[in-house]
Design a protein around this motif. Structure first.
Motif, mmCIF file in Angstrom:
data_model
loop_
_atom_site.group_PDB
_atom_site.id
_atom_site.type_symbol
_atom_site.label_atom_id
_atom_site.label_comp_id
_atom_site.label_asym_id
_atom_site.label_seq_id
_atom_site.Cartn_x
_atom_site.Cartn_y
_atom_site.Cartn_z
ATOM 1 N N UNK A 421 -22.332 31.306 2.445
ATOM 2 C CA UNK A 421 -23.298 30.900 3.458
ATOM 3 C C UNK A 421 -24.323 29.974 2.828
ATOM 4 N N UNK A 422 -24.239 28.700 3.175
ATOM 5 C CA UNK A 422 -25.139 27.739 2.541
ATOM 6 C C UNK A 422 -26.578 27.968 2.973
ATOM 7 N N UNK A 423 -27.547 27.600 2.132
ATOM 8 C CA UNK A 423 -28.943 27.787 2.529
ATOM 9 C C UNK A 423 -29.256 26.909 3.728
ATOM 10 N N UNK A 424 -30.234 27.298 4.492
ATOM 11 C CA UNK A 424 -30.627 26.490 5.643
ATOM 12 C C UNK A 424 -31.138 27.340 6.781
ATOM 13 N N UNK A 425 -31.264 26.663 7.949
ATOM 14 C CA UNK A 425 -31.826 27.336 9.105
ATOM 15 C C UNK A 425 -30.703 27.781 10.023
#
Ligand code: ADP
Ligand code: MG
Length: 498
Positions: A421-425
Motif C-alpha cells: 500500500x503506497x503512501x498517500x491519501x
C-alpha cells in the motif's frame, strides 16, 4: 580531597577514644562512636560514614557480627572488624557478612591505615562494578527483543522482560534450568525439536542465526514464530564462558509473507478463471441465443416452451456468475467517474437497508472530509452489497452492523507494516459486524473464487473474490480483521483524488 569519615563501634570507652586519636592522626575524620549494636544502627542513619570499624564483643544483645549483618542489608558501607578473637567459629561467622578487612588487636597504626585504605579502595571498585552491572542489566532489559544468557553448560543465567513475555517463563523460575527447557524450539515444517543455537554457538565459537521456520513453544503451549541468533560469550582470555540468545517475534512478518504468497496465488487463479469465463461466456451467448429462438417459435402453452424458459433462467444466472468471475479476474473494463464518496455510500445504503433483517441494528458513520473519489459506481455498489451481505450472513441471530467512511493519510512508516500500500491519501470504506467472525483457516482462503463456508445454494464463494477484483481495478486495497465469535471488520482503501 575530603577526609574519609570513619565510625567506631567499640564497647570499651577508653579503647574507642584512643582509636579515635589514632585515626585523627592518620588523617581520618571520626564521625561517631557507639558501644552497642543498637546504638551503631541508630547513629549510622544520621552520620552515614564512609567506613565502620567494628569490635565483635559489644554491649547489648547484638554482637559486632550480628550488627554488621543488619547494617549490610540496609546500607552500602564497608566494615572492618577490629577484634581480639581469631578462633575459627568467629572467623566463619564474620566471613558471611563479607567484611572489607579483619584486624586482630593489638595492631600497628600502619596496619590500621593499610587496611582502611584497601577497604575504601575496594569499596569504590565494587560500587563501579555494581553500577556497570546495573547498566548492563538495564540495557539488556530495555532491548525490544528477547535476550537470554546461559552459562557454559547451557543453564539459564538471565532473561529480559521481552524473553519472559514470549516464553511465559519468569526469570526467577528459568534461572538454573537448561535453555532447551525454557526455549522450546521446533521446526514449523517438520514439527521436530531444534537444538538451541546457543549450544552450537558455544561449541563452534561462532554466531548462529536461525531465521527460517523456527517456532517457539511458550510455557502455556502458545506457538510463536521467531527469528533467533545465538552467540558465544567470550572472556578476555578468549575462553567461552557462556552464551547469549537474541530472538524476536516475527508473527507479523510471516503473516505478511503469507499474504503476499496468497495474493500471487490469487493472481494465477484469476488468470485461469478469466480464461475459462471468457470461453464460457461465448458458449452462454450461443445457448441463450438459440434457446430464445427456439422458445419464440413454440406456442406459449407448450411444455417445451416452459422448459426452455428454465434453460434461459439458468443461463441468465450462469451469465451473472461469469461476469462476477471476470470482475474478479479484472477482465471487465471499469468506467470510473469522479464521485462524492459519502453521497454514493448513502445512496447504495438506502437501497440496502430495507433488506436487512430487523434483529441487526445498523449504523452509518460518514467522515466529513472524504470528498470525491474516481469510482465505477455500479462496481462499487457490488462491492458494498457483497460486504453488507457477508456481514448480515455472519449475524443470523442479530448483532450490529456499522458502515463507515473515513479519510486516511498513509505514512511511509505504515507502508512497511501493510504490504503493497503506497503512501498517500485514501478514502476508506469500513464495514464492521459483530458476527461469527472467521478462523485463520477461513481467512487463508477468503478471496479464492468459489471458497464458501455457506450451505449449497446460499453461498457462491464469489463475493470476496469479486470485491478483490473490483478493489484492484480501482488501484485500491482491501484488509480484513476478524476473530471467531468477535466479528469482522473489512477496510477498503481507495486512492483519494488529489
Ligand atoms: P459467500 O458469501 O458466497 O460464501 P464470499 O466470497 O462473500 O462468499 O465469502 C467467502 C467466505 O468468507 C464466506 O463463506 C464466509 O465463511 C467468510 N466471510 C466473508 N465475510 C464474512 C464476515 N463478515 N463474517 C464472517 N465470515 C465471513
Ligand atoms: Mg458473500
Amino acid at each position: 580531597m575530603n577526609k574519609p569519615r570513619v565510625f567506631i563501634t567499640e564497647d570499651e570507652r577508653l579503647v574507642a577514644i584512643s582509636l579515635q586519636w589514632k585515626l585523627n592522626s592518620l588523617g581520618y575524620d571520626v564521625v561517631g562512636i557507639a558501644s552497642s549494636g543498637q546504638e551503631t544502627i541508630e547513629k549510622i542513619i544520621e552520620t552515614h560514614p564512609d567506613l565502620i570499624l567494628m569490635d565483635i564483643k559489644l554491649k547489648g544483645s547484638l554482637d559486632g557480627i550480628e550488627t554488621a549483618d543488619q547494617l549490610r542489608s540496609k546500607f552500602d558501607i564497608p566494615i572492618i572488624y577490629l577484634t581480639a578473637y581469631d578462633d575459627d567459629a568467629t572467623l566463619q561467622r564474620a566471613k558471611i557478612t563479607e567484611p572489607f578487612g579483619y584486624l586482630l588487636k593489638p595492631y600497628q597504626a600502619r596496619d590500621l591505615r593499610t587496611t582502611i585504605e584497601m577497604a575504601l579502595y575496594k569499596h569504590t571498585i565494587d560500587r563501579e562494578l555494581k553500577a556497570k552491572e546495573q547498566w548492563s542489566q538495564a540495557t539488556l532489559s530495555s532491548i525490544g527483543e528477547g535476550v537470554v544468557t546461559t552459562d557454559i553448560h547451557g543453564k539459564v543465567t538471565f532473561m529480559n522482560s521481552v524473553a519472559e513475555q514470549l516464553t511465559q517463563w519468569l526469570q526467577t523460575e528459568a534461572v538454573g534450568r537448561e535453555i532447551s527447557k525454557v526455549l522450546n524450539l521446533v521446526n514449523v515444517k517438520s514439527g521436530q525439536t531444534i537444538a538451541n543455537p546457543i549450544m552450537t554457538a558455544m561449541a563452534t565459537k561462532q554466531v548462529v542465526n536461525q531465521a527460517e521456520d523456527t517456532m517457539l513453544i511458550a510455557k502455556d503451549g502458545r506457538t510463536i514464530p521467531i527469528d533467533n541468533s545465538g552467540a558465544p560469550i567470550i572472556d578476555d582470555q578468549g575462553q567461552v564462558n557462556g552464551g547469549v540468545l537474541v530472538f524476536r517475534d516475527v508473527t507479523e512478518r510471516r503473516e505478511l509473507e503469507e499474504q503476499l504468497h496468497q495474493s500471487k496465488k490469487l493472481e494465477a487463479l484469476g488468470q485461469l478463471a478469466a480464461g475459462v469465463a471468457h470461453h464460457f461466456n461465448n458458449l452462454l451467448t450461443s445457448i441463450i441465443g438459440y434457446a430464445t429462438f427456439a422458445k419464440d417459435t413454440l406456442p406459449k402453452d407448450q411444455l417445451a416452451a416452459n422448459d426452455l424458459e428454465r434453460v434461459l433462467e439458468a443461463s441468465g444466472k450462469a451469465a451473472t456468475l461469469t461476469h462476477q468471475l471476470l470482475a474478479f479476474a479484472r477482465q471487465e473494463q471499469i468506467q470510473p467517474h469522479l464521485t462524492d464518496f459519502n453521497l454514493l455510500v448513502k445512496k447504495i445504503w438506502d437501497n440496502l437497508i430495507d433488506s436487512i433483517q430487523a434483529s441487526i441494528s445498523c449504523r452509518v458513520v460518514f467522515a466529513p472530509d472524504v470528498g470525491a473519489v474516481k469510482l465505477d459506481t455500479s462496481q462499487f455498489e457490488q462491492l458494498l452489497t457483497h460486504l453488507v451481505d457477508n456481514a448480515c450472513d455472519a449475524m443470523p441471530t442479530g448483532g450490529q452492523l456499522i458502515v463507515e467512511t473515513q479519510k486516511a493519510w498513509i505514512q511511509e512508516a505504515y507502508c512497511d507494516q501493510i504490504i503493497d500500500i503506497p503512501p498517500g491519501e485514501y478514502a476508506l470504506l469500513i464495514v464492521t459486524d459483530t458476527g461469527l467472525g472467521m478462523t485463520d483457516e477461513v481467512k487463508a482462503h477468503l478471496f479464492e473464487p468459489f471458497f464458501t463456508t455457506k450451505p449449497v445454494g446460499q453461498g457462491t464463494g464469489l463475493g470476496l473474490a469479486t470485491c478483490l477484483g473490483i478493489v484492484k481495478q480501482h488501484h485500491g486495497h482491501i484488509f480484513l480483521q476478524s476473530s471467531p465469535k468477535e466479528g469482522t471488520c473489512v477496510k477498503v482503501f481507495f486512492p483519494a483524488q488529489p
